[in-house]
Scaffold this motif. Structure first.
Motif, mmCIF file in Angstrom:
data_model
loop_
_atom_site.group_PDB
_atom_site.id
_atom_site.type_symbol
_atom_site.label_atom_id
_atom_site.label_comp_id
_atom_site.label_asym_id
_atom_site.label_seq_id
_atom_site.Cartn_x
_atom_site.Cartn_y
_atom_site.Cartn_z
ATOM 1 N N LEU A 76 -29.638 -75.345 -66.439
ATOM 2 C CA LEU A 76 -28.832 -74.210 -66.879
ATOM 3 C C LEU A 76 -27.565 -74.135 -66.032
ATOM 4 O O LEU A 76 -27.595 -74.424 -64.840
ATOM 5 N N GLN A 77 -26.473 -73.734 -66.651
ATOM 6 C CA GLN A 77 -25.222 -73.554 -65.905
ATOM 7 C C GLN A 77 -24.510 -72.326 -66.428
ATOM 8 O O GLN A 77 -24.294 -72.183 -67.640
ATOM 9 N N ASP A 78 -24.151 -71.434 -65.486
ATOM 10 C CA ASP A 78 -23.334 -70.283 -65.855
ATOM 11 C C ASP A 78 -22.393 -69.983 -64.696
ATOM 12 O O ASP A 78 -22.191 -70.846 -63.825
ATOM 13 N N ALA A 79 -21.855 -68.797 -64.673
ATOM 14 C CA ALA A 79 -20.863 -68.460 -63.650
ATOM 15 C C ALA A 79 -21.456 -68.504 -62.245
ATOM 16 O O ALA A 79 -20.745 -68.701 -61.260
ATOM 17 N N GLN A 80 -22.765 -68.323 -62.152
ATOM 18 C CA GLN A 80 -23.410 -68.348 -60.824
ATOM 19 C C GLN A 80 -23.700 -69.761 -60.341
ATOM 20 O O GLN A 80 -24.005 -69.963 -59.179
ATOM 21 N N GLY A 81 -23.640 -70.719 -61.220
ATOM 22 C CA GLY A 81 -23.880 -72.092 -60.800
ATOM 23 C C GLY A 81 -24.894 -72.805 -61.657
ATOM 24 O O GLY A 81 -25.119 -72.448 -62.814
ATOM 25 N N LEU A 82 -25.499 -73.825 -61.040
ATOM 26 C CA LEU A 82 -26.391 -74.726 -61.769
ATOM 27 C C LEU A 82 -27.825 -74.446 -61.340
ATOM 28 O O LEU A 82 -28.090 -74.214 -60.160
ATOM 29 N N ARG A 83 -28.767 -74.459 -62.286
ATOM 30 C CA ARG A 83 -30.173 -74.223 -61.964
ATOM 31 C C ARG A 83 -31.029 -75.190 -62.752
ATOM 32 O O ARG A 83 -30.722 -75.517 -63.895
ATOM 33 N N LEU A 84 -32.122 -75.593 -62.111
ATOM 34 C CA LEU A 84 -33.116 -76.411 -62.803
ATOM 35 C C LEU A 84 -34.317 -75.541 -63.144
ATOM 36 O O LEU A 84 -34.747 -74.735 -62.333
ATOM 37 N N VAL A 85 -34.853 -75.722 -64.314
ATOM 38 C CA VAL A 85 -36.124 -75.100 -64.683
ATOM 39 C C VAL A 85 -37.145 -76.228 -64.718
ATOM 40 O O VAL A 85 -37.062 -77.108 -65.577
ATOM 41 N N LEU A 86 -38.062 -76.206 -63.763
ATOM 42 C CA LEU A 86 -39.000 -77.317 -63.622
ATOM 43 C C LEU A 86 -40.403 -76.912 -64.042
ATOM 44 O O LEU A 86 -40.838 -75.785 -63.802
ATOM 45 N N SER A 87 -41.111 -77.849 -64.621
ATOM 46 C CA SER A 87 -42.531 -77.652 -64.894
ATOM 47 C C SER A 87 -43.327 -77.981 -63.628
ATOM 48 O O SER A 87 -42.928 -78.836 -62.848
ATOM 49 N N ASP A 88 -44.440 -77.268 -63.439
ATOM 50 C CA ASP A 88 -45.275 -77.558 -62.270
ATOM 51 C C ASP A 88 -45.868 -78.963 -62.344
ATOM 52 O O ASP A 88 -46.125 -79.592 -61.333
ATOM 53 N N GLU A 89 -46.102 -79.420 -63.570
ATOM 54 C CA GLU A 89 -46.715 -80.732 -63.776
ATOM 55 C C GLU A 89 -45.733 -81.601 -64.566
ATOM 56 O O GLU A 89 -44.879 -81.079 -65.267
ATOM 57 N N PRO A 90 -45.854 -82.926 -64.481
ATOM 58 C CA PRO A 90 -44.982 -83.815 -65.288
ATOM 59 C C PRO A 90 -45.450 -83.859 -66.739
ATOM 60 O O PRO A 90 -45.891 -84.887 -67.242
ATOM 61 N N ASP A 91 -45.358 -82.711 -67.413
ATOM 62 C CA ASP A 91 -45.887 -82.612 -68.771
ATOM 63 C C ASP A 91 -44.821 -82.314 -69.811
ATOM 64 O O ASP A 91 -45.146 -81.920 -70.927
ATOM 65 N N VAL A 92 -43.556 -82.472 -69.448
ATOM 66 C CA VAL A 92 -42.482 -82.266 -70.418
ATOM 67 C C VAL A 92 -42.301 -83.561 -71.205
ATOM 68 O O VAL A 92 -41.973 -84.599 -70.621
ATOM 69 N N PRO A 93 -42.520 -83.545 -72.520
ATOM 70 C CA PRO A 93 -42.437 -84.800 -73.288
ATOM 71 C C PRO A 93 -41.027 -85.383 -73.243
ATOM 72 O O PRO A 93 -40.035 -84.642 -73.255
ATOM 73 N N SER A 94 -40.956 -86.696 -73.177
ATOM 74 C CA SER A 94 -39.646 -87.359 -73.219
ATOM 75 C C SER A 94 -39.064 -87.225 -74.615
ATOM 76 O O SER A 94 -39.734 -87.537 -75.600
ATOM 77 N N SER A 95 -37.834 -86.772 -74.712
ATOM 78 C CA SER A 95 -37.185 -86.656 -76.015
ATOM 79 C C SER A 95 -35.676 -86.585 -75.800
ATOM 80 O O SER A 95 -35.204 -86.564 -74.663
#
Lengths: 184, 197
Positions: B103-122
């Motif tokens: 995410l990026q807005d006026a406050q800067g850049l942020r990552l939203v991470l999953s606790d586990e490597p379970d985000v499907p590749s796409s």
């Protein structure tokens, strides 16, 4: 009545700002809350999220717990209302997906209530039938059948009249009999 | 089926078991969240809270390291950072199958991470949402939720290479981009289509 002796000390220390004192309360009631959120949602992942949110919300509202009901009943009330909000949100998402699929001429997913036979083994079929109940009927059923509350206690959890709980249970059982008649 | 038969049938259904260690860890996880609450994102709070990482605050060491490796020293990401496919790719590679959104807005850049490597590749999807002069850009993946305008919105890739956003109070599609979305101005597309070359 309402709270066990050891819980009094945990609750007092938690209210005083010691989150670690909340851990034994979570350990004592986690299975009950997980079972309730799973039966309401049918999803293990959502049940886990809702169970965690239940305890987080309970901690923040501990100062409102006055011992007029058991701690389990008080927790159950929080869990049920989180699940009812979740159900409402999920239904809006499902409806939006169906609306957009129709507009974009993308093949829509088969509707959950198409009237087809319930798939899966007997446990799947029963759980799927429970999920087909309107959310408030489902909540009344889960509180009385699985949590062992009487109608009056369930009414307190749900914030409605006892007669409303009785009616919801009557309607829920009738619908379940229709959905599960092939298992009878 | 009479009342007793139905009761017995209902009570016979068990709750799915959990993996080993789950019941030992759950109370500790709850207490950990109480002791270390996650910060609220900008443009309104999110109802579902994946782990948020503030890159320019006291964030995880790996997230800071990721930015340090990608960005020049003492520089902040430009507004076009999320359109730099190579930079985004490097960041995703640092957290394989764990990045739900950048995410990026006026406050800067942020990552939203999953606790586990379970985000499907796409295929990475780029989204930009503005209300007035307040804008949020995101790179995310189909099926992930991003916080938008005080609600959580799901981002979906449709069958024709477009993007759909489904919020609690609006729905929008790149196939009809000018259709109103509750006062929001939305742009979205697969990142490869909009990336700066």
């Amino acid at each position: 009545m309402g709270v066990l002796e050891d819980e009094v000390d945990w609750i007092r220390r938690s209210c005083a700002g010691d989150p670690s004192a909340f851990e034994p309360l979570v350990a004592r009631y986690q299975r009950m809350v997980h079972a309730l959120t799973y039966r309401m949602t049918g999803s293990t992942a959502d049940a886990e999220d809702l169970a965690q949110e239940t305890f987080l919300r309970a901690y923040r509202r501990l100062d409102t717990y006055c011992g007029d009901a058991t701690f389990a009943t008080w927790l159950g009330r929080i869990a049920i209302h989180l699940c009812l909000n979740w159900t409402s949100r999920a239904q809006r998402h499902d409806q939006l997906h169906r609306d957009w699929a129709a507009q974009l001429e993308i093949p829509a997913q088969r509707a959950a209530n198409a009237g087809a036979n319930l798939p899966g083994d007997i446990y799947d079929q029963v759980q799927q039938a429970i999920l087909r109940l309107p959310a408030k009927q489902r909540a009344a059923l889960i509180l009385t059948v699985y949590e062992g509350l009487n109608h009056s206690q369930a009414a307190r959890v749900l914030g409605c009249a006892e007669t409303t709980v009785s009616w919801r249970l009557f309607a829920a059982r009738n619908k379940l009999r229709r959905l599960l008649k092939q298992l009878g | 089926m009479n009342h007793d038969q139905l009761e017995r049938l209902l009570k016979s259904v068990p709750v799915p078991p959990r993996e080993a260690g789950y019941w030992e860890n759950f109370p500790r996880d709850v207490v950990h969240r109480l002791q270390f609450p996650t910060p609220a994102p900008s443009l309104g709070p999110s109802k579902r809270r994946p782990r948020m990482v503030w890159l320019f605050a006291a964030a995880t060491a790996s997230a800071i390291l990721a930015l340090a490796l990608i960005l020049k020293p003492a520089s902040r990401p430009t507004p076009q950072f999320l359109l730099n496919e190579a930079a985004v790719g490097e960041l995703l590679a640092m957290f394989p199958n764990r990045v739900r959104a950048i995410l990026q807005d006026a406050q800067g850049l942020r990552l939203v991470l999953s606790d586990e490597p379970d985000v499907p590749s796409s295929t990475p999807l780029w989204v930009r949402v503005c209300r007035g002069t307040q804008c949020l850009s995101a790179v995310t993946f189909s099926g992930q939720e991003v916080p938008l305008d005080g609600q959580s919105a799901m981002v979906l890739a449709d069958a024709r290479g477009g993007v759909i956003l489904v919020g609690e109070r609006f729905a929008w599609t790149s196939q009809a981009p000018n259709r109103g979305a509750g006062g929001l101005r939305i742009q979205a597309a697969p990142l490869s289509q909009v990336a700066i070359r």
